[in-house]
Design a protein around this motif. Structure first.
Motif, short mmCIF file in Angstrom:
data_model
loop_
_atom_site.label_atom_id
_atom_site.label_comp_id
_atom_site.label_asym_id
_atom_site.label_seq_id
_atom_site.Cartn_x
_atom_site.Cartn_y
_atom_site.Cartn_z
N LEU A 19 53.18 -39.52 46.93
CA LEU A 19 54.07 -40.09 48.05
C LEU A 19 53.10 -38.99 49.68
O LEU A 19 53.04 -39.28 50.54
CB LEU A 19 55.78 -38.56 48.61
N ALA A 20 52.02 -38.52 48.64
CA ALA A 20 51.76 -37.56 50.33
C ALA A 20 49.96 -37.95 50.10
O ALA A 20 49.48 -37.35 51.17
CB ALA A 20 51.59 -35.96 49.28
N THR A 21 49.43 -38.57 49.27
CA THR A 21 48.35 -39.63 49.83
C THR A 21 47.73 -40.65 50.55
O THR A 21 48.91 -41.55 50.47
CB THR A 21 47.86 -40.53 48.55
N PRO A 22 47.70 -40.56 51.60
CA PRO A 22 47.15 -41.45 52.55
C PRO A 22 46.95 -42.64 52.63
O PRO A 22 47.29 -43.56 53.42
CB PRO A 22 45.91 -40.47 53.17
N ALA A 23 45.85 -42.45 51.67
CA ALA A 23 45.30 -44.07 51.45
C ALA A 23 46.30 -45.42 51.13
O ALA A 23 46.30 -46.05 50.85
CB ALA A 23 44.16 -43.99 50.07
N LEU A 24 47.49 -44.37 50.56
CA LEU A 24 48.30 -45.71 49.38
C LEU A 24 49.61 -46.14 51.46
O LEU A 24 50.44 -44.88 51.19
CB LEU A 24 49.30 -44.95 48.72
N ALA A 25 49.27 -46.53 51.67
CA ALA A 25 49.92 -47.40 52.83
C ALA A 25 51.34 -47.63 52.14
O ALA A 25 51.26 -48.36 51.21
CB ALA A 25 48.70 -48.58 53.32
N GLY A 26 52.04 -47.28 52.68
CA GLY A 26 53.84 -47.49 52.65
C GLY A 26 54.16 -48.80 52.92
O GLY A 26 53.54 -49.36 54.14
N SER A 27 55.07 -49.61 52.18
CA SER A 27 55.42 -50.74 52.61
C SER A 27 56.39 -51.28 51.71
O SER A 27 56.53 -51.04 50.73
CB SER A 27 54.50 -52.16 52.79
N PRO A 28 57.77 -51.64 52.67
CA PRO A 28 59.06 -51.68 52.26
C PRO A 28 58.92 -53.26 50.63
O PRO A 28 59.45 -54.20 49.76
CB PRO A 28 59.64 -52.85 53.04
N ASP A 29 58.12 -53.94 51.10
CA ASP A 29 57.07 -55.15 50.36
C ASP A 29 56.05 -54.69 49.45
O ASP A 29 55.26 -55.94 48.98
CB ASP A 29 57.26 -56.03 50.91
N GLY A 30 55.67 -53.03 49.13
CA GLY A 30 54.85 -52.92 48.38
C GLY A 30 54.96 -53.85 46.99
O GLY A 30 55.55 -53.92 46.51
N LYS A 31 53.52 -53.65 46.03
CA LYS A 31 53.85 -53.54 44.37
C LYS A 31 54.00 -52.66 43.56
O LYS A 31 54.30 -53.03 43.29
CB LYS A 31 52.37 -54.19 44.21
N LEU A 32 53.31 -51.25 43.94
CA LEU A 32 54.80 -50.45 43.38
C LEU A 32 55.47 -49.62 44.26
O LEU A 32 55.82 -49.10 45.37
CB LEU A 32 53.02 -49.85 43.04
N ALA A 185 65.95 -49.45 52.38
CA ALA A 185 64.87 -49.16 52.71
C ALA A 185 64.90 -48.26 53.46
O ALA A 185 65.36 -48.42 54.37
CB ALA A 185 63.75 -50.70 53.37
N LEU A 186 64.12 -46.97 54.21
CA LEU A 186 64.21 -46.67 55.65
C LEU A 186 62.84 -47.04 56.37
O LEU A 186 61.79 -45.97 56.65
CB LEU A 186 64.14 -44.91 55.15
N GLY A 187 63.72 -47.61 57.28
CA GLY A 187 62.65 -48.40 58.33
C GLY A 187 61.39 -49.55 56.97
O GLY A 187 61.62 -49.56 56.25
N GLN A 188 60.13 -49.15 57.98
CA GLN A 188 58.70 -49.72 57.55
C GLN A 188 57.69 -49.19 56.61
O GLN A 188 56.60 -49.65 56.32
CB GLN A 188 58.26 -50.54 58.84
N SER A 189 57.96 -48.05 56.51
CA SER A 189 57.41 -46.85 56.57
C SER A 189 56.60 -47.23 54.27
O SER A 189 56.07 -46.36 54.29
CB SER A 189 57.23 -44.95 56.89
N GLY A 190 57.78 -47.22 54.11
CA GLY A 190 57.97 -47.60 52.07
C GLY A 190 58.59 -46.41 51.92
O GLY A 190 58.85 -46.27 50.50
N TYR A 191 59.45 -45.28 52.75
CA TYR A 191 60.94 -44.18 52.02
C TYR A 191 61.54 -45.55 51.67
O TYR A 191 62.11 -45.96 52.77
CB TYR A 191 59.99 -43.66 52.94
N GLY A 192 62.67 -45.01 50.92
CA GLY A 192 63.62 -45.32 50.94
C GLY A 192 64.86 -44.40 50.09
O GLY A 192 63.83 -43.67 49.20
N ILE A 193 65.69 -44.64 49.79
CA ILE A 193 66.73 -43.84 49.04
C ILE A 193 67.19 -45.13 48.09
O ILE A 193 66.96 -46.44 48.11
CB ILE A 193 68.23 -43.67 49.73
N SER A 194 67.39 -44.85 45.96
CA SER A 194 67.75 -45.17 45.90
C SER A 194 69.16 -44.42 44.77
O SER A 194 68.99 -43.73 44.57
CB SER A 194 66.59 -45.35 44.07
#
Length: 235
Positions: A19-32, A185-194
């Motif tokens: 979650l803290a790695t800057p290189a992993l750009a968060g997106s609600p449509d990401g593959k992982l 999804a919590l906005g467009q950052s890739g973070y969310g609740i499951s």
């Protein structure tokens, strides 16, 4: 218990790194998607059938007035790490990692007794999931797939020991998991609740030994409900 504590630390550390790695750009449509969850494991554990019983043990139980032998497994709450790969917006596969510890109490005429004092289970699970795109941040899903329950570190309970049992072994078992839940999804950052619920159908065999002699073999409806809630990160 030390094993579970170590697993919790490793799970939290792995997830925090992801979650803290800057290189992993968060997106609600990401593959992982990675999820860190608090999970309640709520097994049945009832005896489906007694496969075999030593005549001496049967006589002892009869003397004690025990005619109806049954069991109930304890509940537990554990940390869980889930990793999910999306082939498309609608289709994904997910696997989970956790250890859960239980004991098995007697039920029916054995109510209030302890049959298995400690058993550790790794419920290796892989589900294929279908997601409903609602056009908004709330996305429900359904899933199903195989589950392989790996069982180890079993110890007989006080009641079993009093009947002469000094060793217990539960079998590894292949079963089925059905799944339903929702990702928010919590906005467009890739973070969310499951929020997630699984129903497992698994029937392990328990074998009780006195020395080298097997005195009891039982088939169990373990069949746990596994309910989870936590945070997700998709990238």
């Amino acid at each position: 218990m030390r094993t579970i504590t170590l697993l919790a630390a490793l799970t939290a550390g792995t997830a925090a790194t992801a979650l803290a790695t800057p290189a992993l750009a968060g997106s609600p449509d990401g593959k992982l998607q990675v999820k860190v969850l608090a999970t309640g494991v709520l097994p049945d554990g009832g005896i489906d059938k007694i496969t075999s019983i030593d005549p001496g043990l049967a006589a002892t139980l009869g003397t004690l007035g025990v005619g109806d032998v049954d069991a109930k497994a304890s509940d537990n709450v554990v940390p869980t790490l889930a990793v999910e790969y999306f082939f498309s917006k609608a289709v994904s596969v997910e696997t989970i990692c956790c250890f859960t510890q239980h004991h098995v109490n007697g039920a029916a005429d054995l109510a209030g007794t302890r049959l298995v004092d400690h058993v550790l289970i790794l419920p290796a699970t892989l589900t294929a999931k279908l997601h409903l795109d609602t056009g908004g941040p709330i996305k429900p899903y359904l899933g199903a797939g195989p589950a392989w329950f790996v069982v180890f570190d079993e110890k007989p309970g006080a009641t079993a020991e009093a009947l002469g049992v000094d060793r217990v072994k539960m079998s590894n078992s292949l079963g089925l998991a059905l799944q339903g839940g929702v990702d928010i999804a919590l906005g467009q950052s890739g973070y969310g609740i499951s929020l997630d619920a699984k129903k497992y159908f698994v029937k392990p065999t328990a074998r009780f030994y006195a020395g080298e002699a097997k005195v009891l073999e039982t088939k169990h409806d373990l069949d746990p409900w596994v309910v989870s809630a936590g945070l997700s990160y998709r990238f």
